[in-house]
Structure formats: structure tokens, C-alpha cells
Write a protein that holds these residues in place. Structure first.
Motif, PDB file in Angstrom:
ATOM      1  N   GLY A  58       0.902  -1.148  -0.078  1.00 26.89           N
ATOM      2  CA  GLY A  58       0.004   0.023  -0.131  1.00 26.89           C
ATOM      3  C   GLY A  58       0.752   1.267   0.087  1.00 26.89           C
ATOM      4  N   GLN A  59       2.218   1.223  -0.740  1.00 26.37           N
ATOM      5  CA  GLN A  59       2.726   2.329  -0.765  1.00 26.37           C
ATOM      6  C   GLN A  59       3.358   2.760   0.337  1.00 26.37           C
ATOM      7  OE1 GLN A  59       3.470   3.410  -3.876  1.00 26.37           O
ATOM      8  NE2 GLN A  59       1.950   1.868  -4.859  1.00 26.37           N
ATOM      9  N   ALA A  60       4.061   1.887   1.251  1.00 28.07           N
ATOM     10  CA  ALA A  60       4.708   2.063   2.404  1.00 28.07           C
ATOM     11  C   ALA A  60       6.201   2.337   2.011  1.00 28.07           C
ATOM     12  CB  ALA A  60       4.695   0.900   3.231  1.00 28.07           C
ATOM     13  N   HIS A  61       6.795   3.151   2.871  1.00 26.33           N
ATOM     14  CA  HIS A  61       8.235   3.395   2.729  1.00 26.33           C
ATOM     15  C   HIS A  61       8.982   2.131   3.395  1.00 26.33           C
ATOM     16  CE1 HIS A  61       7.986   7.511   1.653  1.00 26.33           C
ATOM     17  NE2 HIS A  61       6.971   7.735   2.744  1.00 26.33           N
ATOM     18  N   VAL A  62       9.886   1.422   2.451  1.00 26.21           N
ATOM     19  CA  VAL A  62      10.635   0.136   2.956  1.00 26.21           C
ATOM     20  C   VAL A  62      11.887   0.372   2.958  1.00 26.21           C
ATOM     21  CG1 VAL A  62      11.212  -2.180   2.388  1.00 26.21           C
ATOM     22  CG2 VAL A  62       8.775  -1.314   2.036  1.00 26.21           C
ATOM     23  N   VAL A  63      12.594   0.206   4.303  1.00 24.48           N
ATOM     24  CA  VAL A  63      14.119   0.210   4.536  1.00 24.48           C
ATOM     25  C   VAL A  63      14.666  -1.131   4.846  1.00 24.48           C
ATOM     26  CG1 VAL A  63      15.896   1.448   5.502  1.00 24.48           C
ATOM     27  CG2 VAL A  63      13.725   2.607   5.705  1.00 24.48           C
ATOM     28  N   PRO A  64      15.522  -1.716   3.818  1.00 29.34           N
ATOM     29  CA  PRO A  64      16.114  -2.978   3.994  1.00 29.34           C
ATOM     30  C   PRO A  64      17.172  -2.902   4.727  1.00 29.34           C
ATOM     31  CG  PRO A  64      15.722  -2.354   1.575  1.00 29.34           C
ATOM     32  CD  PRO A  64      15.421  -1.282   2.144  1.00 29.34           C
ATOM     33  N   CYS A  65      17.399  -4.142   5.544  1.00 29.02           N
ATOM     34  CA  CYS A  65      18.476  -4.299   6.407  1.00 29.02           C
ATOM     35  C   CYS A  65      18.898  -5.600   6.642  1.00 29.02           C
ATOM     36  CB  CYS A  65      17.891  -3.755   8.011  1.00 29.02           C
ATOM     37  SG  CYS A  65      16.642  -4.745   8.671  1.00 29.02           S
ATOM     38  N   ASN A 226      23.040   2.547   8.365  1.00 28.72           N
ATOM     39  CA  ASN A 226      24.226   2.699   7.476  1.00 28.72           C
ATOM     40  C   ASN A 226      25.143   3.631   8.326  1.00 28.72           C
ATOM     41  OD1 ASN A 226      25.830   2.719   5.266  1.00 28.72           O
ATOM     42  ND2 ASN A 226      24.753   4.684   4.526  1.00 28.72           N
ATOM     43  N   HIS A 227      25.409   3.027   9.484  1.00 26.93           N
ATOM     44  CA  HIS A 227      26.380   3.678  10.094  1.00 26.93           C
ATOM     45  C   HIS A 227      25.986   5.308  10.875  1.00 26.93           C
ATOM     46  CE1 HIS A 227      29.430   0.675   9.724  1.00 26.93           C
ATOM     47  NE2 HIS A 227      29.336   0.561   8.643  1.00 26.93           N
ATOM     48  N   GLY A 228      24.647   5.493  11.100  1.00 28.56           N
ATOM     49  CA  GLY A 228      24.460   6.926  11.196  1.00 28.56           C
ATOM     50  C   GLY A 228      24.692   8.001  10.330  1.00 28.56           C
ATOM     51  N   GLN A 229      25.079   7.623   9.036  1.00 31.21           N
ATOM     52  CA  GLN A 229      25.434   8.411   8.032  1.00 31.21           C
ATOM     53  C   GLN A 229      24.627   8.970   7.001  1.00 31.21           C
ATOM     54  OE1 GLN A 229      29.216   7.183   6.640  1.00 31.21           O
ATOM     55  NE2 GLN A 229      28.133   5.136   5.736  1.00 31.21           N
ATOM     56  N   THR A 230      24.484   9.925   6.310  1.00 30.72           N
ATOM     57  CA  THR A 230      23.402  10.302   5.186  1.00 30.72           C
ATOM     58  C   THR A 230      24.616  10.317   3.756  1.00 30.72           C
ATOM     59  OG1 THR A 230      23.812  12.727   5.833  1.00 30.72           O
ATOM     60  CG2 THR A 230      21.658  11.355   6.181  1.00 30.72           C
ATOM     61  N   ARG A 231      25.973  10.752   4.247  1.00 31.34           N
ATOM     62  CA  ARG A 231      27.174  10.761   3.376  1.00 31.34           C
ATOM     63  C   ARG A 231      28.479  10.220   3.778  1.00 31.34           C
ATOM     64  NH1 ARG A 231      30.260  16.376   3.135  1.00 31.34           N
ATOM     65  NH2 ARG A 231      29.409  17.208   5.000  1.00 31.34           N
ATOM     66  N   LYS A 232      29.142   9.703   3.074  1.00 32.29           N
ATOM     67  CA  LYS A 232      30.275   8.881   3.798  1.00 32.29           C
ATOM     68  C   LYS A 232      31.224   9.718   4.406  1.00 32.29           C
ATOM     69  CE  LYS A 232      33.005   4.956   1.907  1.00 32.29           C
ATOM     70  NZ  LYS A 232      33.435   4.157   0.654  1.00 32.29           N
ATOM     71  N   TYR A 233      31.310   9.041   5.466  1.00 30.73           N
ATOM     72  CA  TYR A 233      32.317   9.803   6.443  1.00 30.73           C
ATOM     73  C   TYR A 233      31.940  10.644   7.490  1.00 30.73           C
ATOM     74  CZ  TYR A 233      35.740   6.689   3.426  1.00 30.73           C
ATOM     75  OH  TYR A 233      36.165   5.620   2.870  1.00 30.73           O
ATOM     76  N   TYR A 234      30.767  11.049   7.305  1.00 30.36           N
ATOM     77  CA  TYR A 234      30.031  12.114   8.327  1.00 30.36           C
ATOM     78  C   TYR A 234      28.994  11.424   9.024  1.00 30.36           C
ATOM     79  CZ  TYR A 234      33.046  15.248   5.773  1.00 30.36           C
ATOM     80  OH  TYR A 234      34.045  16.051   5.071  1.00 30.36           O
ATOM     81  N   HIS A 235      29.076  11.038  10.156  1.00 33.07           N
ATOM     82  CA  HIS A 235      28.045  10.390  10.960  1.00 33.07           C
ATOM     83  C   HIS A 235      27.461  11.370  11.985  1.00 33.07           C
ATOM     84  CE1 HIS A 235      30.128   6.809   9.399  1.00 33.07           C
ATOM     85  NE2 HIS A 235      31.238   7.556   9.697  1.00 33.07           N
ATOM     86  N   GLU A 236      26.299  11.195  11.678  1.00 34.12           N
ATOM     87  CA  GLU A 236      25.280  12.184  12.551  1.00 34.12           C
ATOM     88  C   GLU A 236      24.923  11.602  13.904  1.00 34.12           C
ATOM     89  OE1 GLU A 236      22.557  13.636   9.797  1.00 34.12           O
ATOM     90  OE2 GLU A 236      23.945  15.098   8.535  1.00 34.12           O
ATOM     91  N   HIS A 237      24.646  10.172  13.649  1.00 34.98           N
ATOM     92  CA  HIS A 237      24.205   9.385  14.898  1.00 34.98           C
ATOM     93  C   HIS A 237      24.930   8.340  14.946  1.00 34.98           C
ATOM     94  CE1 HIS A 237      20.599  12.058  14.693  1.00 34.98           C
ATOM     95  NE2 HIS A 237      20.537  11.873  13.392  1.00 34.98           N
ATOM     96  N   ILE A 238      24.756   7.733  16.052  1.00 34.89           N
ATOM     97  CA  ILE A 238      25.410   6.169  16.317  1.00 34.89           C
ATOM     98  C   ILE A 238      24.394   5.139  15.577  1.00 34.89           C
ATOM     99  CG2 ILE A 238      25.825   4.404  17.874  1.00 34.89           C
ATOM    100  CD1 ILE A 238      26.824   6.749  19.990  1.00 34.89           C
ATOM    101  N   GLY A 239      24.785   4.438  14.711  1.00 37.59           N
ATOM    102  CA  GLY A 239      23.981   3.420  13.885  1.00 37.59           C
ATOM    103  C   GLY A 239      24.402   2.191  13.950  1.00 37.59           C
TER     104      GLY A 239
END
Length: 385
Positions: A58-65, A226-239
Motif C-alpha cells: 500500500g505504498q509504504a516506505h521500505v528500508v531494507p536491512c 548505514n552507520h548513522g550517516q547520510t554521506r560517507k564518513y560524516y556520521h550524525e548518529h550512532i547507527g
């Protein structure tokens, strides 16, 4: 009812080889394409599979892990709950439901379940709520939705999050009192699933995913996985490092196309069991909640709560070539790892009784009507019908 000594062809609890055989050419092509692309981590198939599964739900957002347990942990991480916050879970579930909370320093709080559907009892959940509660985890056990309407209403009224452990009920739907249709896994703040090979939509190794209808939360979940990052090597959260392999995504894409047909086949097997076992003394067929569809990850009966009864039945079935399994033999609060929670025997009587009496029978899309009849006849013979 007499039963022959030999079963009609080998009967398996789960027949993955038989299920995959008609798809072999498509599966082989998916493997070859992935090998040719050589994008084994976060390759194109991962995003495409997520989009296709989201459309199916039903058009949900899916985040694989990486797996279903990671999915539960990531869902809880996205809530940003302080250490010690209470998380209500079913007393009758697989241990991963508690484990994901415990490893984050949260406090799992079991609540009893309903004797017919095996799912969370909303009244027990309400009784377990305190000022320290941060979330309720509804497990859609064996393929049927928990009471999503009652649990969603309760969570909203008390200001706590609702999470859904949907590892066993992919594709199930719940109809509300207002006539709305909800897809299991998409009603809570976050839903989770597992692609463990035995699941209704299973991969060829580990895999999992998270579902949400909130685009911002989906972005946070992708970041946390993804390690708390949105771009490589910049980590905004503990992930976490929790990714679905490209090869698994490509193979799951193939299997997703067949999921509706496989679900229908499981439902047909369950209907045949229902009809054949309804009058067998000493056995209770699984209850169907009329508000929920049932995708029958397991077909689970209950037997008399008498010492040795279930074991004797399992031995009888095995002697006649019928496999069976117990999900689950020990309630979570009785597990040694969770003794620190301080619960004692008798506090969750329904879950404790189910652990003594449940028995899952063979169910899969390639099980034939003849095989189902044989299993039913074997059960009837044991009961003296």
C-alpha cells in the motif's frame, strides 16, 4: 480412523526446494545479473526491491536491512527512548522481540496473549502500561494480525509508540471498525520483517526490512542502518552496519512476484486442515480473527494441557512420517537470559499454557491435498476418531 504406515510422498514441514523449483530459471537469471553488475553492496536491486515491496504494502516506505532482529533494534533506535524505558512485548513470542529492547538498555515488559489467536491481549497491554512505557511491540504471530485497532488506539491515548514485528505476517491485512483496510507492518510508527529463508517471503540467507508511512522516519531509519550517516564518513548518529545484500534483494524481487499465489496456497491448506480437524477430539484448530486475513506462516493447533500429551502426539506423527514443531516451548519471561526482569511462573498463564500445548503442522505452498488429508488422518487416528 485407520492410517497407512507410509505417507504419500515425503511430507516436509517446509519445502523450499519444491517451492523454488518452478522459479529456478528466474532465480538463476537474477544471480547472473547481479554477478555481472558486481555491485554487491547497495546495488540497484536493493532500491528496486524496496520500491516493489512498498507498493505491495500500500505504498509504504521500505528500508531494507541485514536481518529481522536488526530491524527491531533499528525501529527502537529511531524512537530515541532513554535507557530504562519500558517496552511492552508479548509473553508468547520469539526471544528477538525482547532482545532488541534489552541490548539498547530498555526494559522489556511482557504482557499476556489471547488464547485463540496467540496475539497480544489489549487488556493485558493496558494493565502493563505505566508512566515509564515508551513503546508497545505488537507481534503478528503465525500469520495473523494482532488487534491493531485496539493497540493503535491505546498507544495514541497513552502517548506511546506502536511498533509491529511482522516477520510472520507479510501481506496480512486488518479491517477496522470503520471499514478501513490496514496492511500489517504499516500501522505503527515502524513495522519490521525478516527474510529468513523459512519466512513466507524468505531469502537465501539473512535479510530484513523496516516499514513506515512517515517519509522523515524512513530517512532516519536508512541513516541508522548505514552507520548513522547520510554521506560517507560524516556520521550524525550512532547507527548500525545493517544492509540487505544486493544478491538477496535480487532473489527476493523474483519471489515477491509469487507471494500472493503462495499465500493463497497456504490459505487453502489451512482451510483443508480446519475442515478435517474440526471434529477431532483433543485438538483445537487455530482461531481466525474475522477482522484479519491470515497468511499462515504456521498452522498451529493446541492439544490438551496434560503431561506428556504433546510429546506423545509428536512421536505418533513422526512414526507415520509427519514432521511437526513447537513454536515456542518456553515463555520469554522464563528464559535464563531474562531472569533479571524478575518475573515468576504463573504471571502469564495463557502464554505459559500455550508453550505447553501448541504444535505446528506442515504448511507450505507445495503441500498437496493428499498430504494434508494424510496428516489429518494421522492426527485423527491418534485421537481415536
Amino acid at each position: 480412523m485407520p492410517v497407512s504406515s507410509a505417507s504419500p510422498l515425503p511430507i516436509q514441514l517446509l519445502d523450499l526446494a519444491g517451492q523454488h523449483a518452478p522459479l529456478q530459471a528466474e532465480l538463476d537469471a537474477a544471480v547472473r545479473h547481479t554477478l555481472h553488475e558486481a555491485a554487491f553492496i547497495q546495488g540497484p536491486a536493493v532500491a528496486t526491491f524496496a520500491q516493489e515491496l512498498g507498493a505491495y504494502l500500500g505504498q509504504a516506505h521500505v528500508v531494507p536491512c541485514a536481518n529481522g532482529t536488526d530491524a527491531l533494534q533499528l525501529a527502537l533506535m529511531s524512537l530515541r527512548l532513554p535507557a530504562g524505558t519500558e517496552v511492552i512485548v508479548p509473553a508468547f513470542t520469539y526471544v528477538a522481540t525482547l532482545e532488541a529492547a534489552a541490548v539498547l538498555g530498555l526494559q522489556p515488559v511482557p504482557a499476556d496473549v489471547l488464547p485463540g489467536t496467540f496475539n497480544l491481549d489489549p487488556a493485558a497491554v493496558e494493565a502493563a502500561l505505566t508512566s515509564r512505557t515508551g513503546a508497545i511491540v505488537a507481534v503478528h504471530l503465525f500469520g495473523q494480525c494482532a488487534d491493531l485497532e485496539a493497540l493503535r488506539t491505546l498507544a495514541d491515548r497513552r502517548g506511546v509508540a506502536l511498533l509491529e514485528d511482522n516477520a510472520q505476517a507479510i501481506g496480512a491485512q486488518f479491517t477496522t471498525s470503520r471499514g478501513e483496510t490496514w496492511w500489517a507492518g504499516t500501522v505503527g510508527e515502524v513495522g519490521t520483517t525478516s527474510f529468513f529463508p523459512s519466512k513466507n517471503l524468505g531469502g537465501f540467507g539473512d535479510g530484513g526490512a523496516l516499514f513506515t508511512r512517515d517519509a522523515a522516519r524512513a530517512a532516519t531509519l536508512r541513516q541508522l542502518a548505514n552507520h548513522g550517516q547520510t554521506r560517507k564518513y560524516y556520521h550524525e548518529h550512532i547507527g548500525l552496519n545493517s544492509r540487505l545484500d544486493t544478491l538477496q534483494a535480487a532473489l527476493l524481487q523474483v519471489k515477491l512476484r509469487y507471494l500472493p499465489a503462495w499465500t493463497q496456497a497456504r490459505q487453502q491448506v489451512a482451510a483443508q486442515y480446519d475442515a478435517a480437524l474440526a471434529a477431532v477430539h483433543g485438538l483445537t484448530v487455530p482461531e481466525r480473527d474475522p477482522r484479519s486475513t491470515h497468511v499462515f506462516h504456521q498452522y498451529t493447533i493446541t492439544v490438551a494441557d496434560e503431561p506428556g500429551c504433546r510429546e506423545a502426539l509428536q512421536q505418533h506423527l513422526a512414526a507415520h512420517g509427519v514432521p511437526s514443531a513447537v513454536y515456542y516451548p518456553m515463555p520469554v519471561h522464563a528464559q535464563p537470559a531474562y531472569a533479571y526482569l524478575g518475573y515468576r511462573a504463573g504471571q502469564f498463564p495463557v502464554a505459559e499454557r500455550l508453550c505447553r500445548t501448541v504444535l505446528s503442522l506442515p504448511i507450505h505452498p507445495t503441500l498437496t491435498a493428499e498430504q494434508v488429508s494424510y496428516v489429518a488422518a494421522t492426527l485423527a487416528a491418534w485421537a481415536g476418531v
